[in-house]
Design an enzyme around this catalytic site. Structure first.
Site, PDB file in Angstrom:
ATOM      1  N   GLU A 113      -1.685  -9.249   3.188  1.00  0.00           N
ATOM      2  CA  GLU A 113      -1.617  -9.883   4.510  1.00  0.00           C
ATOM      3  C   GLU A 113      -2.972 -10.396   4.979  1.00  0.00           C
ATOM      4  O   GLU A 113      -3.044 -11.335   5.790  1.00  0.00           O
ATOM      5  CB  GLU A 113      -1.045  -8.914   5.554  1.00  0.00           C
ATOM      6  CG  GLU A 113      -1.894  -7.697   5.886  1.00  0.00           C
ATOM      7  CD  GLU A 113      -1.620  -6.480   5.027  1.00  0.00           C
ATOM      8  OE1 GLU A 113      -1.886  -5.354   5.493  1.00  0.00           O
ATOM      9  OE2 GLU A 113      -1.148  -6.652   3.882  1.00  0.00           O
ATOM     10  N   HIS A 171      -3.499  -5.088   0.094  1.00  0.00           N
ATOM     11  CA  HIS A 171      -3.048  -5.615   1.392  1.00  0.00           C
ATOM     12  C   HIS A 171      -3.094  -7.146   1.378  1.00  0.00           C
ATOM     13  O   HIS A 171      -4.069  -7.757   1.839  1.00  0.00           O
ATOM     14  CB  HIS A 171      -3.933  -5.074   2.519  1.00  0.00           C
ATOM     15  CG  HIS A 171      -3.688  -3.642   2.845  1.00  0.00           C
ATOM     16  ND1 HIS A 171      -2.790  -3.242   3.813  1.00  0.00           N
ATOM     17  CD2 HIS A 171      -4.200  -2.511   2.310  1.00  0.00           C
ATOM     18  CE1 HIS A 171      -2.779  -1.919   3.870  1.00  0.00           C
ATOM     19  NE2 HIS A 171      -3.619  -1.444   2.969  1.00  0.00           N
ATOM     20  N   CYS A 193       0.831  -1.200   0.000  1.00  0.00           N
ATOM     21  CA  CYS A 193       0.000   0.000   0.000  1.00  0.00           C
ATOM     22  C   CYS A 193       0.870   1.257   0.000  1.00  0.00           C
ATOM     23  O   CYS A 193       1.465   1.579  -1.021  1.00  0.00           O
ATOM     24  CB  CYS A 193      -0.980  -0.034   1.176  1.00  0.00           C
ATOM     25  SG  CYS A 193      -2.346   1.141   0.985  1.00  0.00           S
TER      26      CYS A 193
END
Length: 532
Positions: free
Chosen positions: A509, A507, A381
């Site tokens: 994750e 993102h 990001c």
């Protein structure tokens, strides 16, 4: 008939209710039951999207774009399910809905009160989860601590649900702390007794008490808690600090917590098959390698601000048989002059997401160090946006190049707002949020990581790469390796002449799982291991 499990907490906050709920969810899922889980947060914010990470840790984003509590990350990782906006309910959301109904005249001129209007809205959020998912079991965690004034409507709502659906369809789990008094060499049950007394005064009798502790809980102590709290000693479940969080489901199973739950709810299901989970935990406890990752951010004093990033790194480490050692590097303390000294021991550098102008130059210095010294770099990001800014400044020679978010008057706005974002005034819920597709360019490191040319990832950002600079960047060696399917939005960039320098706008994750690491994290950790 759907069964309902409510998890409350007492004595102190941050006691592990979320891990307890997620671990129980994993056990029940592995017994063949369908499970949905949700978090009720008593704060008045509509969601945590505009809250400082120092206040609330990371903001976890679901597929449908909800900005939610970090506990939803635990739920998704442990149970391996994808949740939605209905999985996180706040006081702010509930009051907003009730006020909207009052303005519409839905209450027919009646006086709108906490009971029944707020409590009915809360109950509807629980029942809606059951209707939408048709799950066998709904687990609802109530945030905060019993005794907090903010929690009272939530506790009243879950008390009423027992009457609404029948006692055999509801189970209450109360998580408390047994503190160890070092000077006296004793553990004390009194805080647990008082917390349960407070809960019972509100009309809720816990069926199971989970006690968080640093030391083993003796049978004598369990008997004492059972006597004073009106449950069986077998229903007092010990939850000790673990070497890895992923051992908690196995610990609960060993104490037959899932059997107790099913017996109370009058459900029959085969024993949980946990072989794969046991193998995962064994692997986690016996990693043979180590790799050091420098995580450069401005919220590193509160590591929960980057919880999913840290977990995704660890998941990738498990896949490589490597323990991840994270160097939490405060970007405010990084300069061009000291960056080499700070980074000298790291095997890879990661710059995660973030907002605002504070400590930006420290992140850019870290990115330049990674690029020049061929240290594996992963940008997420803001970490992707600043990678393009650093490249524009130091490779293209565009003096003063920046993001319009940080420097609105910059001559070279490498990162800028989309046209449709420019007139938006509100901060909350106005980002590009949720799951979007990205098309991967063949022959790139991104394609090598994913093994495919079309992926879906979760986003949370407002600013985008400015396409006016795309051709210049690519000619100088920065590859745009993924875009939105229409080619308009840049999703991933990487460097052609670098062992592993990849940065993504989304993102990744948020979709990583302990037994299924996210692809970019996996390859980043592999590159860092090769850099040792």
């Amino acid at each position: 008939m759907t069964k309902y499990i409510f998890v409350t907490g007492g004595v102190v906050s941050s006691i592990g209710k979320g891990i307890t709920a997620a671990s129980l969810g994993r056990l029940l899922k592995n017994r063949g039951l369908s499970v949905t889980i949700q978090k009720f947060d008593p704060y008045i914010n509509v969601d945590p999207g505009t809250m400082s990470p120092y206040q609330h840790g990371e903001v976890y984003v679901t597929d449908d774009g909800a900005e939610t509590d970090l506990d939803l990350g635990h739920y998704e990782r442990f149970i391996d399910i994808n949740l939605n906006k209905y999985s996180n309910v706040t006081t702010g959301k509930v009051y907003s809905e009730v006020i909207k109904k009052e303005r519409r005249g839905d209450y027919l001129g009646g006086t709108v009160q906490v009971i029944p209007h707020i409590t009915n809205e809360l109950k509807d959020r629980v029942f809606r989860a059951a209707r939408m998912t048709n799950s066998d079991i709904i687990i609802t965690e109530i945030g905060g601590t019993v005794g907090d004034i903010e929690s009272l409507p939530f506790l009243e709502a879950i008390r009423q649900i027992k009457s609404d659906v029948g006692a055999e369809n509801v189970l209450y789990i109360h998580t408390t702390l047994i503190p160890y008094i070092k000077a006296a060499g004793e553990m004390k049950t009194k805080p647990t007794q008082h917390s349960v007394k407070e809960l019972r005064s509100l009309g809720i009798q816990p069926n199971i008490i989970v006690v968080r502790t640093e030391q083993p809980v003796s049978q004598e102590m369990k008997d004492k808690i059972a006597l004073f709290c009106d449950i069986k000693a077998s229903e007092v479940i010990e939850s000790r600090d673990e070497e890895t969080l992923y051992n908690v489901p196995l610990s609960l199973q060993k104490q037959k917590m899932d059997d107790i739950v099913l017996e109370h709810l009058q459900l029959e299901a085969p024993q949980a098959e946990m072989t794969d989970w046991k193998n995962l935990v064994h692997r986690v406890k016996n990693l043979s390698k180590k790799v050091r990752i420098g995580l450069v951010g401005k919220y590193v004093s509160l590591q929960d601000a980057y919880l999913s990033v840290a977990e995704a790194l660890r998941h990738a480490g498990y896949d490589h048989d490597a323990e991840i050692e994270i160097d939490w590097i405060d970007s405010e303390k990084v300069t061009k002059e000291n960056v080499a000294e700070i980074m000298k021991d790291v095997d890879g550098i990661l710059v995660p997401g973030g907002f605002g102008d504070r400590a930006i130059e420290g992140k850019i210095a870290a990115i330049e160090y990674a690029r020049v010294n061929k240290v594996p770099y992963f940008g997420i990001c803001l970490g992707m946006q600043l990678a393009t800014v650093e490249f524009a400044r130091n490779v293209l020679g565009l003096e003063g190049a920046h993001s319009a978010e940080i420097e609105p008057e910059t001559k070279h706005n490498i990162i800028d707002l989309l046209p449709e974002q420019k007139n938006i005034e509100n901060m909350g819920g106005t980002l590009r949020l949720g799951l979007y597709p990205a098309r991967i360019k063949q022959g790139t490191k991104a394609e090598a990581a994913y093994g495919t040319t079309l992926v879906e990832e979760r986003h949370r950002h407002r600013y985008e790469f400015n396409n006016e600079y795309r051709e210049q960047m690519e000619e100088a060696g920065m590859i745009v390796s993924a875009t939105s399917p229409d080619g308009r939005l840049v999703e991933v960039v990487e460097l052609a002449d670098h062992p592993w320098f990849v940065a993504c706008q989304y993102h990744p994750e948020f979709i990583s799982r302990p037994n299924r690491p996210q692809s970019l994290f996996k390859d980043f950790v592999g590159a860092a291991l090769n850099n040792k």
